[in-house]
Design a protein around this motif. Structure first.
Motif, PDB file in Angstrom:
ATOM      1  N   SER A 214     -17.822 -51.899  -9.715  1.00 45.90           N
ATOM      2  CA  SER A 214     -18.855 -51.102 -10.386  1.00 45.90           C
ATOM      3  C   SER A 214     -19.920 -50.582  -9.426  1.00 45.90           C
ATOM      4  O   SER A 214     -20.727 -49.728  -9.800  1.00 45.90           O
ATOM      5  N   GLN A 215     -19.947 -51.113  -8.193  1.00 44.08           N
ATOM      6  CA  GLN A 215     -20.947 -50.635  -7.235  1.00 44.08           C
ATOM      7  C   GLN A 215     -20.691 -49.158  -6.934  1.00 44.08           C
ATOM      8  O   GLN A 215     -19.557 -48.694  -6.937  1.00 44.08           O
ATOM      9  N   THR A 216     -21.760 -48.394  -6.693  1.00 44.60           N
ATOM     10  CA  THR A 216     -21.650 -46.941  -6.570  1.00 44.60           C
ATOM     11  C   THR A 216     -21.995 -46.465  -5.164  1.00 44.60           C
ATOM     12  O   THR A 216     -22.740 -47.113  -4.427  1.00 44.60           O
ATOM     13  N   ARG A 217     -21.439 -45.302  -4.840  1.00 43.86           N
ATOM     14  CA  ARG A 217     -21.766 -44.586  -3.609  1.00 43.86           C
ATOM     15  C   ARG A 217     -21.752 -43.095  -3.916  1.00 43.86           C
ATOM     16  O   ARG A 217     -21.222 -42.645  -4.932  1.00 43.86           O
ATOM     17  N   SER A 218     -22.328 -42.327  -3.003  1.00 47.27           N
ATOM     18  CA  SER A 218     -22.221 -40.869  -3.063  1.00 47.27           C
ATOM     19  C   SER A 218     -21.387 -40.448  -1.859  1.00 47.27           C
ATOM     20  O   SER A 218     -21.477 -41.053  -0.796  1.00 47.27           O
ATOM     21  N   PHE A 219     -20.578 -39.410  -2.020  1.00 46.16           N
ATOM     22  CA  PHE A 219     -19.630 -39.030  -0.981  1.00 46.16           C
ATOM     23  C   PHE A 219     -19.816 -37.566  -0.607  1.00 46.16           C
ATOM     24  O   PHE A 219     -19.644 -36.674  -1.429  1.00 46.16           O
ATOM     25  N   CYS A 220     -20.161 -37.332   0.654  1.00 46.46           N
ATOM     26  CA  CYS A 220     -20.437 -35.983   1.147  1.00 46.46           C
ATOM     27  C   CYS A 220     -19.299 -35.540   2.068  1.00 46.46           C
ATOM     28  O   CYS A 220     -18.937 -36.256   3.009  1.00 46.46           O
ATOM     29  N   TYR A 221     -18.742 -34.363   1.800  1.00 44.25           N
ATOM     30  CA  TYR A 221     -17.676 -33.841   2.652  1.00 44.25           C
ATOM     31  C   TYR A 221     -18.259 -33.467   4.011  1.00 44.25           C
ATOM     32  O   TYR A 221     -19.374 -32.970   4.122  1.00 44.25           O
ATOM     33  N   VAL A 222     -17.486 -33.705   5.062  1.00 46.82           N
ATOM     34  CA  VAL A 222     -18.016 -33.624   6.423  1.00 46.82           C
ATOM     35  C   VAL A 222     -18.561 -32.235   6.770  1.00 46.82           C
ATOM     36  O   VAL A 222     -19.566 -32.118   7.487  1.00 46.82           O
ATOM     37  N   ASP A 223     -17.934 -31.163   6.282  1.00 48.06           N
ATOM     38  CA  ASP A 223     -18.443 -29.820   6.595  1.00 48.06           C
ATOM     39  C   ASP A 223     -19.838 -29.612   6.027  1.00 48.06           C
ATOM     40  O   ASP A 223     -20.681 -28.944   6.651  1.00 48.06           O
ATOM     41  N   ASP A 224     -20.088 -30.150   4.833  1.00 45.89           N
ATOM     42  CA  ASP A 224     -21.426 -30.060   4.246  1.00 45.89           C
ATOM     43  C   ASP A 224     -22.436 -30.814   5.090  1.00 45.89           C
ATOM     44  O   ASP A 224     -23.554 -30.328   5.338  1.00 45.89           O
ATOM     45  N   LEU A 225     -22.070 -32.014   5.545  1.00 45.87           N
ATOM     46  CA  LEU A 225     -22.980 -32.792   6.379  1.00 45.87           C
ATOM     47  C   LEU A 225     -23.313 -32.046   7.665  1.00 45.87           C
ATOM     48  O   LEU A 225     -24.488 -31.956   8.063  1.00 45.87           O
ATOM     49  N   VAL A 226     -22.296 -31.514   8.332  1.00 39.89           N
ATOM     50  CA  VAL A 226     -22.520 -30.807   9.598  1.00 39.89           C
ATOM     51  C   VAL A 226     -23.454 -29.617   9.393  1.00 39.89           C
ATOM     52  O   VAL A 226     -24.343 -29.363  10.220  1.00 39.89           O
ATOM     53  N   GLU A 227     -23.294 -28.911   8.292  1.00 39.00           N
ATOM     54  CA  GLU A 227     -24.210 -27.807   7.989  1.00 39.00           C
ATOM     55  C   GLU A 227     -25.650 -28.321   7.888  1.00 39.00           C
ATOM     56  O   GLU A 227     -26.583 -27.687   8.402  1.00 39.00           O
ATOM     57  N   GLY A 228     -25.834 -29.474   7.249  1.00 42.10           N
ATOM     58  CA  GLY A 228     -27.166 -30.064   7.148  1.00 42.10           C
ATOM     59  C   GLY A 228     -27.728 -30.454   8.501  1.00 42.10           C
ATOM     60  O   GLY A 228     -28.913 -30.236   8.784  1.00 42.10           O
ATOM     61  N   LEU A 229     -26.909 -31.051   9.348  1.00 41.15           N
ATOM     62  CA  LEU A 229     -27.354 -31.455  10.688  1.00 41.15           C
ATOM     63  C   LEU A 229     -27.786 -30.246  11.515  1.00 41.15           C
ATOM     64  O   LEU A 229     -28.817 -30.279  12.197  1.00 41.15           O
ATOM     65  N   VAL A 230     -27.002 -29.186  11.454  1.00 40.40           N
ATOM     66  CA  VAL A 230     -27.323 -27.972  12.214  1.00 40.40           C
ATOM     67  C   VAL A 230     -28.625 -27.360  11.711  1.00 40.40           C
ATOM     68  O   VAL A 230     -29.485 -26.948  12.496  1.00 40.40           O
ATOM     69  N   ARG A 231     -28.780 -27.312  10.397  1.00 42.25           N
ATOM     70  CA  ARG A 231     -30.025 -26.736   9.844  1.00 42.25           C
ATOM     71  C   ARG A 231     -31.235 -27.600  10.196  1.00 42.25           C
ATOM     72  O   ARG A 231     -32.315 -27.067  10.475  1.00 42.25           O
TER      73      ARG A 231
END
Length: 321
Positions: A214-231
């Motif tokens: 029942s424990q939860t996580r959120s999952f971000c696709y790597v391309d989305d993360l890289v876009e965030g890092l660059v911005r």
């Protein structure tokens, strides 16, 4: 999305042969940068950047960030650190050294060069959170002497160093608090939940749930993360503090397992094991700051991202990846 924002910019990516690092190197090259990828190959692999080696603007260097390095660059992305429990708990002292000594060395380099530097921090700085979802203003609930502390407290100490270098030396710093990320090039044996579930499903093995699932996580696709890092690196403000980067969609471990079984067409069954020490019960980012400051939010939903990750793991099994 690619731009020429890093054209003629020399960028150092520590941990660049890792899962996220390899995707970041690829993106930076697409944006016109000259990229120096630094990795000691403890968890990173040459294969993840092999397709970049023929690019004249890409250079690969074997080096451990716990030792100083003397190079000339304009920007530094400090990603070096094992990020999965199975790896960072194997040598906890070295994990802590990587976060602390590594940060000191990279900050020292940035200070000498007056280079902008970004620290890849983690949602683990929030520990087993009492506040939900987690905002950047939340100080966290971390066990400082537990088996996960080498990573959690190491990353917290690194954030302290980055902010103190900014305050004391006027260094241009960025801190990204990265939530669970997944996609192609994940290490198949890194012990992370997405890779674990996919590998087990493709092999037809039982899928391991810890606790009742029942424990939860959120999952971000790597391309989305890289876009965030660059911005975040490109943002002009040097005093924005840490920024959460993750997908706020929240899923239980059982829901994730069931999605993977469906998408792989697997006959795997679910099995339960005891919950690991200090394993967070809930984890989901508040990304209001990223939206406001960077105009960023994730675009790839979990099912679409899992399909891409599963396709890559299938190619890996067939020796094609």
């Amino acid at each position: 999305m690619t731009t020429n924002r890093f054209r003629r910019t020399r960028v150092l990516v520590t941990g660049g042969a890792g899962f996220v690092g390899s995707h970041l190197c690829e993106r930076l090259l697409a944006d016109g940068a000259e990229v120096l990828c630094l990795d000691n190959f403890y968890t990173g692999r040459r294969e993840t950047v092999a397709h970049l080696l023929d690019n004249p603007r890409f250079e690969l260097m074997r080096h451990d960030v716990t030792f100083p390095v003397y190079v000339e660059v304009d920007r530094i992305f400090n990603l070096a650190c094992p990020a999965s429990p199975i790896h960072y708990q194997k040598d906890p002292v070295q994990t802590l050294k990587t976060s602390v000594h590594g940060s000191i060395n990279m900050l020292g380099l940035a200070k000498r060069l007056r280079a902008r530097i970004l620290q890849a921090s983690t949602s683990e700085v929030y520990g087993d959170p009492i506040e939900h979802p987690q905002k950047e203003s939340y100080w966290g609930n971390v066990n400082p002497i537990g088996t996960r502390a080498c990573y959690d407290e190491g990353k917290r100490a690194a954030e302290t160093l980055f902010m103190d270098y900014h305050r004391q030396h006027k260094l241009s710093v960025r801190v990204a608090r990265i939530f669970n990320t997944y996609g192609p090039r994940m290490h198949p044996n890194d012990g992370r939940v997405v890779s674990n579930f996919i590998v087990q499903a493709l092999e037809g093995e039982p899928i391991t749930l810890y606790g009742d699932g029942s424990q939860t996580r959120s999952f971000c696709y790597v391309d989305d993360l890289v876009e965030g890092l660059v911005r975040l690196m490109d943002h002009p403000d040097d005093d924005i503090g840490p920024v959460n980067l993750g997908n706020p969609g929240e899923f239980s471990m059982r829901e994730l397992a069931e999605k993977v079984i469906t998408l792989t067409g697997s006959s795997s069954r679910l099995v339960h094991r005891p919950l690991p020490e200090d394993d967070p019960k809930r984890r989901s980012p508040d990304i209001d700051r990223a939206k406001a400051l960077l105009g960023w939010s994730p675009k790839v939903d979990l099912e679409a991202g899992l399909e891409k990750a599963i396709a890559w793991f299938k190619r890996l099994r067939e020796g094609e990846a």
